[in-house]
Design a protein around this motif. Structure first.
Motif, PDB file in Angstrom:
ATOM      1  N   PHE A   1       0.833  -1.197   0.000  1.00 51.39           N
ATOM      2  CA  PHE A   1       0.000   0.000   0.000  1.00 51.39           C
ATOM      3  C   PHE A   1       0.873   1.256   0.000  1.00 51.39           C
ATOM      4  O   PHE A   1       1.950   1.282   0.600  1.00 51.39           O
ATOM      5  CB  PHE A   1      -0.882   0.052   1.264  1.00 51.39           C
TER       6      PHE A   1
ATOM      7  N   TYR B   1       0.037   5.305   1.017  1.00 50.24           N
ATOM      8  CA  TYR B   1      -0.925   6.259   1.549  1.00 50.24           C
ATOM      9  C   TYR B   1      -0.367   7.665   1.383  1.00 50.24           C
ATOM     10  O   TYR B   1       0.854   7.874   1.338  1.00 50.24           O
ATOM     11  CB  TYR B   1      -1.171   6.018   3.045  1.00 50.24           C
TER      12      TYR B   1
ATOM     13  N   GLN C   1      -0.919  11.817   2.906  1.00 45.72           N
ATOM     14  CA  GLN C   1      -1.556  12.715   3.874  1.00 45.72           C
ATOM     15  C   GLN C   1      -1.290  14.149   3.428  1.00 45.72           C
ATOM     16  O   GLN C   1      -0.160  14.651   3.549  1.00 45.72           O
ATOM     17  CB  GLN C   1      -0.998  12.481   5.277  1.00 45.72           C
TER      18      GLN C   1
ATOM     19  N   LEU D   1      -5.109  10.629   6.537  1.00 47.53           N
ATOM     20  CA  LEU D   1      -4.422   9.680   5.663  1.00 47.53           C
ATOM     21  C   LEU D   1      -5.429   9.007   4.739  1.00 47.53           C
ATOM     22  O   LEU D   1      -6.492   8.576   5.176  1.00 47.53           O
ATOM     23  CB  LEU D   1      -3.751   8.586   6.493  1.00 47.53           C
TER      24      LEU D   1
ATOM     25  N   LEU E   1      -5.808   6.356   1.073  1.00 48.84           N
ATOM     26  CA  LEU E   1      -5.137   5.398   0.207  1.00 48.84           C
ATOM     27  C   LEU E   1      -4.809   6.037  -1.132  1.00 48.84           C
ATOM     28  O   LEU E   1      -5.656   6.661  -1.762  1.00 48.84           O
ATOM     29  CB  LEU E   1      -6.038   4.185  -0.015  1.00 48.84           C
TER      30      LEU E   1
ATOM     31  N   GLU F   1       2.687  14.237   2.717  1.00 42.12           N
ATOM     32  CA  GLU F   1       3.526  13.195   3.272  1.00 42.12           C
ATOM     33  C   GLU F   1       3.043  11.852   2.738  1.00 42.12           C
ATOM     34  O   GLU F   1       1.837  11.594   2.680  1.00 42.12           O
ATOM     35  CB  GLU F   1       3.486  13.202   4.806  1.00 42.12           C
TER      36      GLU F   1
ATOM     37  N   PHE G   1       3.348   7.578   2.712  1.00 45.20           N
ATOM     38  CA  PHE G   1       3.705   6.424   3.532  1.00 45.20           C
ATOM     39  C   PHE G   1       3.499   5.133   2.749  1.00 45.20           C
ATOM     40  O   PHE G   1       2.460   4.936   2.108  1.00 45.20           O
ATOM     41  CB  PHE G   1       2.828   6.356   4.784  1.00 45.20           C
TER      42      PHE G   1
ATOM     43  N   LEU H   1      -1.295  -3.170  10.064  1.00 45.82           N
ATOM     44  CA  LEU H   1      -0.596  -2.554   8.942  1.00 45.82           C
ATOM     45  C   LEU H   1       0.686  -1.931   9.477  1.00 45.82           C
ATOM     46  O   LEU H   1       0.649  -1.171  10.439  1.00 45.82           O
ATOM     47  CB  LEU H   1      -1.444  -1.475   8.274  1.00 45.82           C
ATOM     48  N   ILE H   2       1.798  -2.249   8.844  1.00 45.57           N
ATOM     49  CA  ILE H   2       3.092  -1.722   9.272  1.00 45.57           C
ATOM     50  C   ILE H   2       3.501  -0.630   8.300  1.00 45.57           C
ATOM     51  O   ILE H   2       3.536  -0.850   7.084  1.00 45.57           O
ATOM     52  CB  ILE H   2       4.132  -2.845   9.296  1.00 45.57           C
ATOM     53  N   PHE H   3       3.829   0.539   8.829  1.00 43.66           N
ATOM     54  CA  PHE H   3       4.128   1.700   7.997  1.00 43.66           C
ATOM     55  C   PHE H   3       5.613   2.023   8.002  1.00 43.66           C
ATOM     56  O   PHE H   3       6.322   1.795   8.985  1.00 43.66           O
ATOM     57  CB  PHE H   3       3.369   2.920   8.514  1.00 43.66           C
ATOM     58  N   GLY H   4       6.053   2.587   6.901  1.00 41.98           N
ATOM     59  CA  GLY H   4       7.379   3.151   6.841  1.00 41.98           C
ATOM     60  C   GLY H   4       7.425   4.490   7.558  1.00 41.98           C
ATOM     61  O   GLY H   4       6.421   4.984   8.073  1.00 41.98           O
ATOM     62  N   GLN H   5       8.609   5.100   7.557  1.00 39.82           N
ATOM     63  CA  GLN H   5       8.811   6.339   8.302  1.00 39.82           C
ATOM     64  C   GLN H   5       8.164   7.545   7.635  1.00 39.82           C
ATOM     65  O   GLN H   5       8.020   8.597   8.240  1.00 39.82           O
ATOM     66  CB  GLN H   5      10.307   6.622   8.480  1.00 39.82           C
ATOM     67  N   GLY H   6       7.801   7.395   6.386  1.00 34.14           N
ATOM     68  CA  GLY H   6       7.175   8.488   5.670  1.00 34.14           C
ATOM     69  C   GLY H   6       8.184   9.338   4.912  1.00 34.14           C
ATOM     70  O   GLY H   6       9.349   9.459   5.305  1.00 34.14           O
TER      71      GLY H   6
END
Lengths: 113, 113
Positions: B34, B36, B38, B44, B46, B88, B90, B101-106
């Motif tokens: 995914f 995302y 913002q 946030l 999709l 931003e 993600f 859901l595991i997110f990256g640092q952005g």
């Protein structure tokens, strides 16, 4: 249209106060999440719930607890607010299917003074 | 354990420049990926997702990403950015054995007019 609603956009609380952040979703999603968003750190998972009364710790659960008494509502509780909990808090919901996205609320900007 | 890494933390581009934001991930099960976005002051949402089928995924506002194969980056691309793409971004993957859901640092993208 899926909606995830957080009870407050902005909150200011004093150190040591007990703080409740509320989140409601209207799509009958099994999973609900609380994330914390800080600059440079992305989204960090605090807690998530996969069913009513069921919860699992995320990456940073210390200082927080949660409650899910009804499927549509997921509450985040700061037992004794501290200044390092000043942050943006995001609630999200999602079905159990792996290929579905999460839907997010508008966020609550919490400032602890 | 699953993980997501975004190496570009802050990107500044001029309008009409091409964009590519990196996303590296480790994933243990069926691949679901995914992106995302913002926008300032908004929740946030999709941008696009990949879970099967055509490896070239097209999202909203002209964004796209290509799934090459597991363990290769799932980079976000746009041929020509606009000032309104300032936001931003993600990258996220679901945990293989839970609904998280595991997110990256952005990555913060700033587009100069």
């Amino acid at each position: 249209d899926v909606k995830v609603t957080q009870s407050s956009r902005y909150l200011v609380k004093r150190t040591g106060e007990k703080v409740f952040l509320e989140c409601v979703q209207d799509m009958d999603h099994e999973n609900m999440f609380w994330y914390r968003q800080d600059p440079g750190l992305g989204l960090r998972l605090i807690y998530f719930s996969y069913d009513v009364k069921m919860k699992e710790k995320g990456d940073i659960p210390e200082g927080y607890s949660v409650s899910r008494e009804k499927k549509e509502r997921f509450s985040l509780i700061l037992e004794s607010a501290s200044t390092n909990q000043t942050s943006m808090y995001l609630c999200a919901s999602r079905t159990r299917q792996a290929n579905t996205e999460a839907f997010f609320g508008q966020g609550t900007r919490l400032t602890v003074v | 354990a699953q993980s997501v890494s975004q190496h570009n933390h802050h990107v500044i581009l001029s309008e009409a420049a091409s964009l590519e934001l990196g996303c590296n991930y480790s994933y243990g099960g069926t691949v679901n990926l995914f992106w995302y976005v913002q926008y300032p002051g908004q929740h946030l949402q999709l941008l696009l997702k990949y879970f099967s089928g055509d490896p070239l995924v097209k999202g909203i506002k002209g964004f796209e990403a290509e799934f090459i194969k597991s363990k290769f980056p799932f980079n976000l691309r746009k041929p020509s950015v606009q000032w309104s793409d300032t936001a931003e971004y993600f990258c996220a993957v679901p945990s293989s054995n839970t609904g998280k859901l595991i997110f990256g640092q952005g990555t913060t993208l700033q587009v100069k007019p």
